[in-house]
Design a protein around this motif. Structure first.
Motif, PDB file in Angstrom:
ATOM      1  N   SER A   2       0.833  -1.199   0.000  1.00  0.00           N
ATOM      2  CA  SER A   2       0.000   0.000   0.000  1.00  0.00           C
ATOM      3  C   SER A   2       0.873   1.257   0.000  1.00  0.00           C
ATOM      4  N   GLU A   3       0.329   2.293  -0.580  1.00  0.00           N
ATOM      5  CA  GLU A   3       1.046   3.565  -0.585  1.00  0.00           C
ATOM      6  C   GLU A   3       1.158   4.114   0.838  1.00  0.00           C
ATOM      7  N   LYS A   4       0.174   3.825   1.656  1.00  0.00           N
ATOM      8  CA  LYS A   4       0.215   4.279   3.056  1.00  0.00           C
ATOM      9  C   LYS A   4       1.411   3.663   3.787  1.00  0.00           C
ATOM     10  N   LEU A   5       1.646   2.368   3.587  1.00  0.00           N
ATOM     11  CA  LEU A   5       2.794   1.702   4.205  1.00  0.00           C
ATOM     12  C   LEU A   5       4.099   2.299   3.680  1.00  0.00           C
ATOM     13  N   LEU A   6       4.179   2.519   2.374  1.00  0.00           N
ATOM     14  CA  LEU A   6       5.390   3.072   1.776  1.00  0.00           C
ATOM     15  C   LEU A   6       5.687   4.470   2.317  1.00  0.00           C
ATOM     16  N   ARG A   7       4.681   5.323   2.338  1.00  0.00           N
ATOM     17  CA  ARG A   7       4.890   6.688   2.851  1.00  0.00           C
ATOM     18  C   ARG A   7       5.219   6.682   4.348  1.00  0.00           C
ATOM     19  N   GLY A   8       4.557   5.820   5.090  1.00  0.00           N
ATOM     20  CA  GLY A   8       4.862   5.705   6.514  1.00  0.00           C
ATOM     21  C   GLY A   8       6.297   5.253   6.745  1.00  0.00           C
ATOM     22  N   THR A   9       6.762   4.332   5.913  1.00  0.00           N
ATOM     23  CA  THR A   9       8.140   3.857   6.021  1.00  0.00           C
ATOM     24  C   THR A   9       9.121   4.959   5.647  1.00  0.00           C
ATOM     25  N   LEU A  10       8.770   5.777   4.676  1.00  0.00           N
ATOM     26  CA  LEU A  10       9.634   6.906   4.309  1.00  0.00           C
ATOM     27  C   LEU A  10       9.730   7.915   5.454  1.00  0.00           C
ATOM     28  N   TYR A  11       8.619   8.195   6.102  1.00  0.00           N
ATOM     29  CA  TYR A  11       8.670   9.093   7.269  1.00  0.00           C
ATOM     30  C   TYR A  11       9.491   8.451   8.398  1.00  0.00           C
ATOM     31  N   PHE A  12       9.293   7.165   8.600  1.00  0.00           N
ATOM     32  CA  PHE A  12      10.043   6.461   9.637  1.00  0.00           C
ATOM     33  C   PHE A  12      11.537   6.486   9.334  1.00  0.00           C
ATOM     34  N   THR A  13      11.912   6.298   8.060  1.00  0.00           N
ATOM     35  CA  THR A  13      13.332   6.276   7.719  1.00  0.00           C
ATOM     36  C   THR A  13      13.982   7.629   8.004  1.00  0.00           C
ATOM     37  N   PHE A  14      13.212   8.693   7.873  1.00  0.00           N
ATOM     38  CA  PHE A  14      13.755  10.012   8.239  1.00  0.00           C
ATOM     39  C   PHE A  14      14.140  10.018   9.716  1.00  0.00           C
ATOM     40  N   LEU A  15      13.230   9.570  10.573  1.00  0.00           N
ATOM     41  CA  LEU A  15      13.511   9.546  12.012  1.00  0.00           C
ATOM     42  C   LEU A  15      14.625   8.556  12.350  1.00  0.00           C
ATOM     43  N   TYR A  16      14.603   7.408  11.724  1.00  0.00           N
ATOM     44  CA  TYR A  16      15.613   6.384  11.967  1.00  0.00           C
ATOM     45  C   TYR A  16      16.989   6.879  11.514  1.00  0.00           C
ATOM     46  N   ASN A  17      17.015   7.597  10.386  1.00  0.00           N
ATOM     47  CA  ASN A  17      18.278   8.134   9.897  1.00  0.00           C
ATOM     48  C   ASN A  17      18.792   9.262  10.785  1.00  0.00           C
ATOM     49  N   LEU A  18      17.901  10.004  11.428  1.00  0.00           N
ATOM     50  CA  LEU A  18      18.365  11.003  12.395  1.00  0.00           C
ATOM     51  C   LEU A  18      19.115  10.312  13.530  1.00  0.00           C
ATOM     52  N   MET A  19      18.586   9.179  13.981  1.00  0.00           N
ATOM     53  CA  MET A  19      19.269   8.411  15.010  1.00  0.00           C
ATOM     54  C   MET A  19      20.623   7.910  14.489  1.00  0.00           C
ATOM     55  N   GLY A  20      20.648   7.441  13.258  1.00  0.00           N
ATOM     56  CA  GLY A  20      21.899   6.978  12.652  1.00  0.00           C
ATOM     57  C   GLY A  20      22.903   8.104  12.483  1.00  0.00           C
ATOM     58  N   PHE A  21      22.414   9.283  12.131  1.00  0.00           N
ATOM     59  CA  PHE A  21      23.276  10.465  11.992  1.00  0.00           C
ATOM     60  C   PHE A  21      24.019  10.732  13.298  1.00  0.00           C
ATOM     61  N   VAL A  22      23.284  10.771  14.393  1.00  0.00           N
ATOM     62  CA  VAL A  22      23.898  11.047  15.697  1.00  0.00           C
ATOM     63  C   VAL A  22      24.834   9.902  16.099  1.00  0.00           C
ATOM     64  N   THR A  23      24.427   8.671  15.852  1.00  0.00           N
ATOM     65  CA  THR A  23      25.240   7.511  16.206  1.00  0.00           C
ATOM     66  C   THR A  23      26.589   7.541  15.499  1.00  0.00           C
ATOM     67  N   PHE A  24      26.576   7.855  14.195  1.00  0.00           N
ATOM     68  CA  PHE A  24      27.826   7.856  13.439  1.00  0.00           C
ATOM     69  C   PHE A  24      28.615   9.154  13.608  1.00  0.00           C
ATOM     70  N   LEU A  25      27.947  10.245  13.905  1.00  0.00           N
ATOM     71  CA  LEU A  25      28.661  11.503  14.114  1.00  0.00           C
ATOM     72  C   LEU A  25      29.450  11.454  15.426  1.00  0.00           C
ATOM     73  N   LEU A  53      22.304  11.475   7.090  1.00  0.00           N
ATOM     74  CA  LEU A  53      21.365  12.594   7.219  1.00  0.00           C
ATOM     75  C   LEU A  53      20.773  12.970   5.863  1.00  0.00           C
ATOM     76  N   LEU A  54      21.608  13.012   4.837  1.00  0.00           N
ATOM     77  CA  LEU A  54      21.127  13.345   3.494  1.00  0.00           C
ATOM     78  C   LEU A  54      20.082  12.340   3.028  1.00  0.00           C
ATOM     79  N   PHE A  55      20.342  11.054   3.239  1.00  0.00           N
ATOM     80  CA  PHE A  55      19.360  10.037   2.866  1.00  0.00           C
ATOM     81  C   PHE A  55      18.054  10.245   3.623  1.00  0.00           C
ATOM     82  N   GLY A  56      18.149  10.571   4.897  1.00  0.00           N
ATOM     83  CA  GLY A  56      16.939  10.824   5.681  1.00  0.00           C
ATOM     84  C   GLY A  56      16.138  11.992   5.143  1.00  0.00           C
ATOM     85  N   LEU A  57      16.829  13.057   4.769  1.00  0.00           N
ATOM     86  CA  LEU A  57      16.147  14.235   4.224  1.00  0.00           C
ATOM     87  C   LEU A  57      15.506  13.941   2.874  1.00  0.00           C
ATOM     88  N   VAL A  58      16.185  13.159   2.047  1.00  0.00           N
ATOM     89  CA  VAL A  58      15.594  12.786   0.759  1.00  0.00           C
ATOM     90  C   VAL A  58      14.383  11.877   0.986  1.00  0.00           C
TER      91      VAL A  58
END
Length: 125
Positions: A2-25, A53-58
């Motif tokens: 579903s598009e809802k699952l895909l969009r939800g996962t994209l929003y989640f990846t933004f938050l998850y990538n923020l965590m990854g950004f801090v972890t690797f920084l 971070l760039l991947f999360g923003l995209v």
């Protein structure tokens, strides 16, 4: 898929990538849970962190678009699955903890969702 699952996962990846950004920084402070070594040059950890971070923003940008972009989703999917594979190799080499590898399984799951979304977007386009 579903598009809802895909969009939800994209929003989640933004938050998850923020965590990854801090972890690797700041690997010495936040990378211990994944078993990452904190003794790396800042150039390496900083470069990786800002790419995360760039991947999360995209991902956030893509989630807000009216039409899904198949190439963007394909790159996202492949990068997420590749990261999980690298974490698995690092686990076998003793470079990360089992907890760190387990956390990367989230990336692999997102990768599959993104590849399925890319296939759907390519067929629709």
């Amino acid at each position: 898929m579903s598009e809802k699952l895909l969009r939800g996962t994209l929003y989640f990846t933004f938050l998850y990538n923020l965590m990854g950004f801090v972890t690797f920084l700041f690997p010495a402070r936040f990378g211990a849970a994944a078993g990452l070594t904190g003794d790396v040059p800042f150039l390496y950890s900083g470069f990786i962190a800002f790419n995360i971070l760039l991947f999360g923003l995209v991902g956030l940008w893509q989630a807000r678009q009216p039409v899904m972009n198949a190439p963007v989703l394909t790159i996202f999917g492949l990068s997420k699955i590749t990261f999980c594979g690298l974490m698995g190799a690092a686990l076998m080499a003793g470079g990360v903890t089992p907890t760190g590898f387990a956390m990367s399984l989230v990336d692999s799951t997102m990768g599959v969702i993104f590849l399925l979304g890319a296939r759907r977007a390519a067929r629709a386009g």
